[in-house]
Design a protein around this motif. Sequence first.
Motif, PDB file in Angstrom:
ATOM      1  N   GLU A  89     -41.044  -4.464 -81.596  1.00  0.00           N
ATOM      2  CA  GLU A  89     -41.632  -4.336 -82.930  1.00  0.00           C
ATOM      3  C   GLU A  89     -41.992  -5.702 -83.489  1.00  0.00           C
ATOM      4  OE1 GLU A  89     -42.966  -2.279 -86.319  1.00  0.00           O
ATOM      5  OE2 GLU A  89     -42.276  -1.475 -84.398  1.00  0.00           O
ATOM      6  N   LEU A  90     -41.128  -6.692 -83.287  1.00  0.00           N
ATOM      7  CA  LEU A  90     -41.413  -8.037 -83.777  1.00  0.00           C
ATOM      8  C   LEU A  90     -42.666  -8.619 -83.113  1.00  0.00           C
ATOM      9  CD1 LEU A  90     -37.859  -9.691 -83.963  1.00  0.00           C
ATOM     10  CD2 LEU A  90     -39.221  -8.782 -85.849  1.00  0.00           C
ATOM     11  N   LEU A  91     -42.799  -8.381 -81.810  1.00  0.00           N
ATOM     12  CA  LEU A  91     -43.923  -8.948 -81.055  1.00  0.00           C
ATOM     13  C   LEU A  91     -45.140  -8.028 -81.033  1.00  0.00           C
ATOM     14  CD1 LEU A  91     -41.985 -10.415 -78.001  1.00  0.00           C
ATOM     15  CD2 LEU A  91     -42.775 -11.613 -80.046  1.00  0.00           C
ATOM     16  N   GLU A  92     -45.048  -6.885 -81.720  1.00  0.00           N
ATOM     17  CA  GLU A  92     -46.139  -5.912 -81.781  1.00  0.00           C
ATOM     18  C   GLU A  92     -46.538  -5.440 -80.385  1.00  0.00           C
ATOM     19  OE1 GLU A  92     -49.452  -7.078 -84.120  1.00  0.00           O
ATOM     20  OE2 GLU A  92     -48.272  -7.445 -85.916  1.00  0.00           O
ATOM     21  N   VAL A  93     -45.558  -5.229 -79.543  1.00  0.00           N
ATOM     22  CA  VAL A  93     -45.790  -4.655 -78.211  1.00  0.00           C
ATOM     23  C   VAL A  93     -45.493  -3.160 -78.341  1.00  0.00           C
ATOM     24  CG1 VAL A  93     -45.242  -4.820 -75.758  1.00  0.00           C
ATOM     25  CG2 VAL A  93     -45.038  -6.838 -77.208  1.00  0.00           C
ATOM     26  N   PHE A  94     -46.460  -2.446 -78.868  1.00  0.00           N
ATOM     27  CA  PHE A  94     -46.237  -1.045 -79.205  1.00  0.00           C
ATOM     28  C   PHE A  94     -46.073  -0.162 -77.971  1.00  0.00           C
ATOM     29  CE2 PHE A  94     -48.946  -2.712 -82.759  1.00  0.00           C
ATOM     30  CZ  PHE A  94     -47.902  -2.856 -83.657  1.00  0.00           C
ATOM     31  N   ASP A  95     -46.672  -0.565 -76.827  1.00  0.00           N
ATOM     32  CA  ASP A  95     -46.489   0.219 -75.610  1.00  0.00           C
ATOM     33  C   ASP A  95     -45.030   0.195 -75.166  1.00  0.00           C
ATOM     34  OD1 ASP A  95     -49.122   0.744 -75.641  1.00  0.00           O
ATOM     35  OD2 ASP A  95     -49.693  -0.581 -73.998  1.00  0.00           O
ATOM     36  N   LEU A  96     -44.389  -0.945 -75.261  1.00  0.00           N
ATOM     37  CA  LEU A  96     -42.979  -1.038 -74.892  1.00  0.00           C
ATOM     38  C   LEU A  96     -42.117  -0.202 -75.837  1.00  0.00           C
ATOM     39  CD1 LEU A  96     -40.704  -2.212 -73.230  1.00  0.00           C
ATOM     40  CD2 LEU A  96     -40.758  -4.250 -74.682  1.00  0.00           C
ATOM     41  N   ARG A  97     -42.442  -0.236 -77.108  1.00  0.00           N
ATOM     42  CA  ARG A  97     -41.694   0.591 -78.058  1.00  0.00           C
ATOM     43  C   ARG A  97     -41.853   2.075 -77.724  1.00  0.00           C
ATOM     44  NH1 ARG A  97     -43.566   0.406 -84.193  1.00  0.00           N
ATOM     45  NH2 ARG A  97     -45.209   1.638 -83.217  1.00  0.00           N
ATOM     46  N   MET A  98     -43.051   2.452 -77.294  1.00  0.00           N
ATOM     47  CA  MET A  98     -43.291   3.845 -76.925  1.00  0.00           C
ATOM     48  C   MET A  98     -42.523   4.212 -75.648  1.00  0.00           C
ATOM     49  SD  MET A  98     -46.962   5.681 -76.310  1.00  0.00           S
ATOM     50  CE  MET A  98     -47.613   4.766 -77.709  1.00  0.00           C
ATOM     51  N   MET A  99     -42.429   3.278 -74.690  1.00  0.00           N
ATOM     52  CA  MET A  99     -41.678   3.545 -73.469  1.00  0.00           C
ATOM     53  C   MET A  99     -40.202   3.735 -73.782  1.00  0.00           C
ATOM     54  SD  MET A  99     -43.546   0.875 -70.836  1.00  0.00           S
ATOM     55  CE  MET A  99     -42.751   1.495 -69.370  1.00  0.00           C
ATOM     56  N   VAL A 100     -39.665   2.923 -74.694  1.00  0.00           N
ATOM     57  CA  VAL A 100     -38.266   3.106 -75.107  1.00  0.00           C
ATOM     58  C   VAL A 100     -38.073   4.476 -75.734  1.00  0.00           C
ATOM     59  CG1 VAL A 100     -36.488   2.274 -76.674  1.00  0.00           C
ATOM     60  CG2 VAL A 100     -37.865   0.635 -75.376  1.00  0.00           C
ATOM     61  N   ALA A 101     -39.003   4.880 -76.574  1.00  0.00           N
ATOM     62  CA  ALA A 101     -38.897   6.202 -77.199  1.00  0.00           C
ATOM     63  C   ALA A 101     -38.945   7.316 -76.151  1.00  0.00           C
ATOM     64  CB  ALA A 101     -40.024   6.375 -78.223  1.00  0.00           C
ATOM     65  N   ASN A 102     -39.781   7.154 -75.132  1.00  0.00           N
ATOM     66  CA  ASN A 102     -39.842   8.170 -74.075  1.00  0.00           C
ATOM     67  C   ASN A 102     -38.529   8.263 -73.311  1.00  0.00           C
ATOM     68  OD1 ASN A 102     -42.498   8.801 -74.693  1.00  0.00           O
ATOM     69  ND2 ASN A 102     -43.349   7.352 -73.214  1.00  0.00           N
ATOM     70  N   ILE A 103     -37.916   7.111 -73.032  1.00  0.00           N
ATOM     71  CA  ILE A 103     -36.630   7.141 -72.330  1.00  0.00           C
ATOM     72  C   ILE A 103     -35.566   7.812 -73.185  1.00  0.00           C
ATOM     73  CG2 ILE A 103     -34.805   5.691 -71.368  1.00  0.00           C
ATOM     74  CD1 ILE A 103     -36.943   3.680 -70.579  1.00  0.00           C
ATOM     75  N   LEU A 104     -35.534   7.516 -74.466  1.00  0.00           N
ATOM     76  CA  LEU A 104     -34.543   8.132 -75.352  1.00  0.00           C
ATOM     77  C   LEU A 104     -34.776   9.624 -75.496  1.00  0.00           C
ATOM     78  CD1 LEU A 104     -34.332   5.395 -78.152  1.00  0.00           C
ATOM     79  CD2 LEU A 104     -32.692   5.823 -76.299  1.00  0.00           C
ATOM     80  N   ASN A 105     -36.026  10.058 -75.364  1.00  0.00           N
ATOM     81  CA  ASN A 105     -36.360  11.481 -75.487  1.00  0.00           C
ATOM     82  C   ASN A 105     -36.378  12.196 -74.140  1.00  0.00           C
ATOM     83  OD1 ASN A 105     -36.681  11.182 -78.272  1.00  0.00           O
ATOM     84  ND2 ASN A 105     -38.862  10.684 -78.064  1.00  0.00           N
ATOM     85  N   ASN A 106     -35.880  11.515 -73.078  1.00  0.00           N
ATOM     86  CA  ASN A 106     -35.871  12.088 -71.726  1.00  0.00           C
ATOM     87  C   ASN A 106     -37.282  12.422 -71.249  1.00  0.00           C
ATOM     88  OD1 ASN A 106     -33.026  11.964 -71.549  1.00  0.00           O
ATOM     89  ND2 ASN A 106     -32.827  13.939 -72.619  1.00  0.00           N
ATOM     90  N   GLU A 107     -38.219  11.603 -71.592  1.00  0.00           N
ATOM     91  CA  GLU A 107     -39.616  11.771 -71.157  1.00  0.00           C
ATOM     92  C   GLU A 107     -40.099  10.507 -70.439  1.00  0.00           C
ATOM     93  OE1 GLU A 107     -41.778  12.636 -74.681  1.00  0.00           O
ATOM     94  OE2 GLU A 107     -41.022  14.688 -74.862  1.00  0.00           O
TER      95      GLU A 107
END
Length: 606
Positions: free
Chosen positions: A338-356
């Motif tokens: 979020e600090l570095l505005e790497v939104f793809d990485l943030r989305m990948m983390v969300a997918n892992i947390l959501n089992n996706e």
Amino acid sequence: MSALSFLQDRSDVVVLCFSIANPNSLSHVKSMWYPEIKHFCPRAPVILVGCQLDLRYADLDAVNRARRPLARPIKANEILPPEKGREVAKEMGVPYYETSVVAQFGIKDVFDNAIRAALISRRHLQFWKSHLRDVQRPLLQAPFLPPKPPPPVITIPSPPSITEEHQGRLLEDPLCADVLLILQENQKLFAHKVYLATASSKFYDLFLVDVKTEEKKQAGLEPPPRATSFDMCESSDEENKVKIRPCISDGTLIGADSDSVLKIGEGGRVYSSLGRAFVSISKEEIQDPVTLISRVMTVVHMDPTVLFRPFQVVMRYLYTGQLDENEKDLMHIAHIAELLEVFDLRMMVANILNNEAFMNQEITKAFHVRRSNRVKECLAKGTFSDVVFKLDDGSVDAHKPLLISSCDWMAAMFGGTFVESSTEKVLLPNCSSSSMQAVLEYLYTGRFSARAELDTMELIVLANRLCLPHLVALTELHTVNVLKEASAAGSDIDGDVLLYLEMAQFHCANQLSEWCLHHICTNYNSVCRKFPRDMRTKSAEIQQYFERHRWPPVWFLKEDDHFQRAQRERERHERERHKRDRQNKKSIWSRPSSSSPSPSSSSSII
């Protein structure tokens, strides 16, 4: 007792066959079979037939592999030319034909002429039958033209090993590092501007301001705005676009102090739009971790909330575009993203947390597409370049980290003890800017792009010099396609092919060399007629190759010449025969009858 004794006085015609791939069978025809036929069937006409004509132009290695282990292998020097069979047929006084069941050639000619031979023989015995008078002699057989061999296929070898491995190794062993990232507790991490800037909009803005601070300060202008390419999922190729779930964000980080500024260099100022990921940035003399030589680097102090272990994971993503599913501290990773505005990485983390986590593959593809386009932009503009190649017609800016991770030759030059490892200018003689630009674009993006001004042969020389076999094959394929298009448009490419052949053999472009040899062999007569001196100066090995693979082959040309002469001779005999027949008919009708009295005698009697 011979098998022919049962056919005594019962055969209308005898077809005597031999194999053109077995010289012994032809010798047996003359020494054994023909005398026996004449002994038991003296009145039967004989036709000599050479079988397996297709072996003259077939791939004998493939044929022998198919015949093993039941049959003896066929050797090239055992294949009989047509004149051998014709000589034996001439000694025996019989017609000669050749056949091939595989090529479906000559079979109808043999049976048609066997019937004609039987009718001609019967005409001598039954001369009163008028319908046999038109059968004069056996028909001639036109020579068989072998099919033109197909051109060799340019095969593209597998591309080099996955660059993610090299990029991750470059992060662990930071050759040519130009950035020092300092985290809390004075933990240091060396990195490269071009990798960070092409993966994170924050780093792009930071390093771009760092590069242009002095000139912007002198001009009194605002810092450069963020590149628009970081705010969209762009792709120059429609087929490379990867659709992922959009991330709605205005790029503003929560908690950013609107009055805070960053220290840059000697009092330079960067506005708060860069956020709170960075504390300060400066230029300092830092000892290189690999070469242990002090040089100027960009030193960036990160925000105290950035932890070292999660930041290492984020850095690996910025280099490789991958995130391990079993990674811990996912929330800290999402915070840094979020600090570095790497939104793809943030989305990948969300997918892992959501089992996706399976959806992260598409995000990685999109990451590489965007990085490829941003790297091309940096190459075109020379942004963040740290080395300049001096060429014959100018210079090209490049980036050592990208070259090291994609080319072993470049890694050895910049990462070893060579002079080029510590200099910013590298001299490359006998190389043009267009060729070097094509090589850099290939090394950066893994794709080959042709330019109008590109000399493909020069590019092959440079790619071979840099030990890039995959690029050599791509350039060979492009060269062959250009030659084919020019030939299809009606252009004469024989001179270009001769020139390419010599250079391709010298610079180990084997596939292009094979294609040029095939083109010359299949157009041998026209090439020799237009370039006799160049053809004579070829090496003895090439001359022998031409003689073995030229099309049409020499034996066909000789047979065609013999057939044309025999056909003209037969046409001349036919004209003479028709002329004699007309003269005989004319003499018969013009001769006076001996029984009719002349007018003078009748008048005297009266």
